[in-house]
Design a protein around this motif. Sequence first.
Motif, PDB file in Angstrom:
ATOM      1  N   SER A   1       0.680  -1.371  -0.223  1.00  0.00           N
ATOM      2  CA  SER A   1      -0.153   0.455   0.286  1.00  0.00           C
ATOM      3  C   SER A   1       0.938   1.458  -0.023  1.00  0.00           C
ATOM      4  O   SER A   1       1.919   0.900   1.273  1.00  0.00           O
ATOM      5  CB  SER A   1      -1.214   0.466   1.602  1.00  0.00           C
ATOM      6  OG  SER A   1      -1.643  -1.212   1.135  1.00  0.00           O
ATOM      7  N   VAL A   2       0.792   2.133  -1.017  1.00  0.00           N
ATOM      8  CA  VAL A   2       1.676   3.092  -0.927  1.00  0.00           C
ATOM      9  C   VAL A   2       0.362   4.844  -0.422  1.00  0.00           C
ATOM     10  O   VAL A   2      -0.236   5.040  -1.743  1.00  0.00           O
ATOM     11  CB  VAL A   2       2.489   3.195  -2.652  1.00  0.00           C
ATOM     12  CG1 VAL A   2       2.690   4.962  -2.825  1.00  0.00           C
ATOM     13  CG2 VAL A   2       2.648   2.565  -3.448  1.00  0.00           C
ATOM     14  N   LEU A   3       1.100   4.965   0.513  1.00  0.00           N
ATOM     15  CA  LEU A   3       0.071   6.353   0.536  1.00  0.00           C
ATOM     16  C   LEU A   3       0.931   7.636   0.764  1.00  0.00           C
ATOM     17  O   LEU A   3      -0.172   8.358   0.506  1.00  0.00           O
ATOM     18  CB  LEU A   3       0.487   5.630   2.574  1.00  0.00           C
ATOM     19  CG  LEU A   3      -1.004   4.921   3.437  1.00  0.00           C
ATOM     20  CD1 LEU A   3      -0.661   3.448   2.933  1.00  0.00           C
ATOM     21  CD2 LEU A   3      -1.391   5.083   4.964  1.00  0.00           C
ATOM     22  N   GLY A   4       1.785   7.747   0.684  1.00  0.00           N
ATOM     23  CA  GLY A   4       2.207   8.790   0.107  1.00  0.00           C
ATOM     24  C   GLY A   4       2.367  10.164   1.746  1.00  0.00           C
ATOM     25  O   GLY A   4       2.169   9.227   2.701  1.00  0.00           O
ATOM     26  N   ASP A   5       2.599  11.065   1.627  1.00  0.00           N
ATOM     27  CA  ASP A   5       2.518  12.121   2.661  1.00  0.00           C
ATOM     28  C   ASP A   5       1.348  11.795   3.403  1.00  0.00           C
ATOM     29  O   ASP A   5       0.412  11.566   3.596  1.00  0.00           O
ATOM     30  CB  ASP A   5       2.035  13.599   1.852  1.00  0.00           C
ATOM     31  CG  ASP A   5       2.505  14.919   2.783  1.00  0.00           C
ATOM     32  OD1 ASP A   5       1.453  15.032   3.829  1.00  0.00           O
ATOM     33  OD2 ASP A   5       4.598  14.768   3.369  1.00  0.00           O
TER      34      ASP A   5
ATOM     35  N   ARG B   1      -2.250   0.409  -4.633  1.00  0.00           N
ATOM     36  CA  ARG B   1      -2.256  -0.705  -4.492  1.00  0.00           C
ATOM     37  C   ARG B   1      -1.475  -1.279  -5.263  1.00  0.00           C
ATOM     38  O   ARG B   1      -1.034  -1.622  -6.650  1.00  0.00           O
ATOM     39  CB  ARG B   1      -3.262  -1.862  -3.571  1.00  0.00           C
ATOM     40  CG  ARG B   1      -3.359  -1.680  -2.454  1.00  0.00           C
ATOM     41  CD  ARG B   1      -4.579  -2.131  -2.180  1.00  0.00           C
ATOM     42  NE  ARG B   1      -5.044  -1.927  -0.539  1.00  0.00           N
ATOM     43  CZ  ARG B   1      -5.979  -0.406  -0.471  1.00  0.00           C
ATOM     44  NH1 ARG B   1      -6.452   0.185  -1.460  1.00  0.00           N
ATOM     45  NH2 ARG B   1      -5.879  -0.625   0.945  1.00  0.00           N
ATOM     46  N   VAL B   2       0.561  -2.027  -5.007  1.00  0.00           N
ATOM     47  CA  VAL B   2       0.936  -2.205  -5.455  1.00  0.00           C
ATOM     48  C   VAL B   2       0.860  -3.902  -5.354  1.00  0.00           C
ATOM     49  O   VAL B   2       1.972  -3.713  -4.632  1.00  0.00           O
ATOM     50  CB  VAL B   2       2.505  -1.690  -5.753  1.00  0.00           C
ATOM     51  CG1 VAL B   2       3.465  -1.841  -7.006  1.00  0.00           C
ATOM     52  CG2 VAL B   2       2.215  -0.544  -5.940  1.00  0.00           C
ATOM     53  N   PRO B   3       1.364  -3.866  -6.629  1.00  0.00           N
ATOM     54  CA  PRO B   3       1.494  -5.378  -6.803  1.00  0.00           C
ATOM     55  C   PRO B   3       3.039  -6.159  -5.684  1.00  0.00           C
ATOM     56  O   PRO B   3       4.686  -5.512  -6.148  1.00  0.00           O
ATOM     57  CB  PRO B   3       1.383  -6.229  -7.907  1.00  0.00           C
ATOM     58  CG  PRO B   3       1.856  -5.567  -9.202  1.00  0.00           C
ATOM     59  CD  PRO B   3       1.773  -4.057  -7.937  1.00  0.00           C
ATOM     60  N   MET B   4       3.251  -7.113  -5.110  1.00  0.00           N
ATOM     61  CA  MET B   4       4.674  -7.359  -5.137  1.00  0.00           C
ATOM     62  C   MET B   4       5.057  -8.647  -5.767  1.00  0.00           C
ATOM     63  O   MET B   4       4.974  -9.436  -5.237  1.00  0.00           O
ATOM     64  CB  MET B   4       4.649  -8.397  -3.622  1.00  0.00           C
ATOM     65  CG  MET B   4       5.820  -8.237  -2.542  1.00  0.00           C
ATOM     66  SD  MET B   4       5.461  -8.753  -0.482  1.00  0.00           S
ATOM     67  CE  MET B   4       4.790  -7.873   0.292  1.00  0.00           C
TER      68      MET B   4
END
Length: 493
Positions: free
Chosen positions: A246-250, A262-265
């Motif tokens: 999960s990429v939440l950022g700032d 959401r980026v695949p692993m």
Amino acid sequence: MKTNSSDKTESRWQKTPVANLVRHIQSGNYYARIRVRGKLIWKSLKTDRISVAKLRLGDFHKEERQRAAAHTAVARGKMTFGAALETYRERLKGDYALKERSKTYREERIVALIKSWPDLEQTDISQISKTDCLTWAARFGQKGSPSAFNNTVGTLRLILEIAVEAGARYDNPATHIKRKKIRQKLMHLPSQENFPELVKAIRDSDGGWAERCADLVEFLAYSGCRKGEAARVEGAHCDFEKGEISVLGDPVTGTKNWEIRRVPMIPDMRRLLEWIRGERGEKEFSANPVMRVHECQGAINSACKSLGITGIPHHDFRHLFASRCIVPGVDSPTVSRWLGHKDGGALAMKTYGHLRDQHSTNMAQKVLFTETASNVVQFPATTSLQSSEASTADGAGKKAIAQAKAKYAYPWWASKNALEVFWGQLNEDVQIVPLDKFHACAKEAMNRDVFSDELADRQSLKEELGERVPQSTLVELADKIRAKQADSNRKTS
């Protein structure tokens, strides 16, 4: 006995020794109360400390007086560029749709504009002509990048538009300035053989940060994250069971597009994360950022120099991730979702489409109509979507289509409603609708240009359609087709 309402109102406020400053008794907060151009203006200063309130009162008083002076000047038919600029800055400051970095960049463009156009702030805005704007653009365009030029011109247009709104001038002369074309960047990405060598060179370099720098390079390449996004990924955001990050950022503004994605692993990423988790322990891994360094350009440059390859900026590892996805055949909409784009794959196709074209060219060399060469392996007939339409010519294909149509009482494939045709074919394994018609209906239903290679990924199209079309419409459409199908099946049984 009746109580005067004005007395009740006054009883809520307490006067202070400072002019134009009052205190709300119940909350304890201080408010500014000033009269400008005959109008009484109130504003909460959002503090219960009188020392802070006095400072904020001065700033508020100054802003209101400047605004009043600008309105008075406009009423007299005069407005300087500086007055319009002040209004623009006020709007920019209060624009919550813009991120702080975007506001800072706009301020940088304002500084560049003022520096490159002497005496602009003192100029009567009604006297700025088309010739003045074109002369400045010709001079300013010789310096800097096309993107900086275009954004500076855009800022100039927004400021001049305020004068048009206020009635200080009739038109916006900056609209005559043409934007500079931005050439696509020629990327020098490491090859499949060079990348492991690059990572190894960074790990083997001197310095206590070598391992951490190599981890960052691998993480950027395996996730497609931006540098700032990677810095904020914590171990708790890595779901090994679902195989995604999960990429939440700032913490305040999120990612560049304000959304969590959401980026695949991928296997290489799983290997990297499992190794880091094993080194640190589960508790420390979950409670802290995965990356312990946020940039490593020096280490990358040194490694590239030792290997004799072109230097690579951090952001190009995002391009490397995308290219590694595109070449083996991952469709553009899916790659665009992983990257956080919101255009359905248009930008990904424009930027990386040539990679797929090259792959297609290489595959085409294996297609021969003459005698087969001894070193060429015969491949079976294609099973792509394009072949499904041609297969309807044989008896088996016609029978399969007939059987598929028999399941439905409602002939959605003959409907004039593009959404019905598109939705029906998305949920039907047999290609009932000719491919060209399916493609045309897809464009109309999605309300965008749909690339032909996107039609292979039906699930991605379903998900995107769910975002573009109201859920109630899809439920109604699905019930319509499903109910008819259920009735048809009941009759045949």
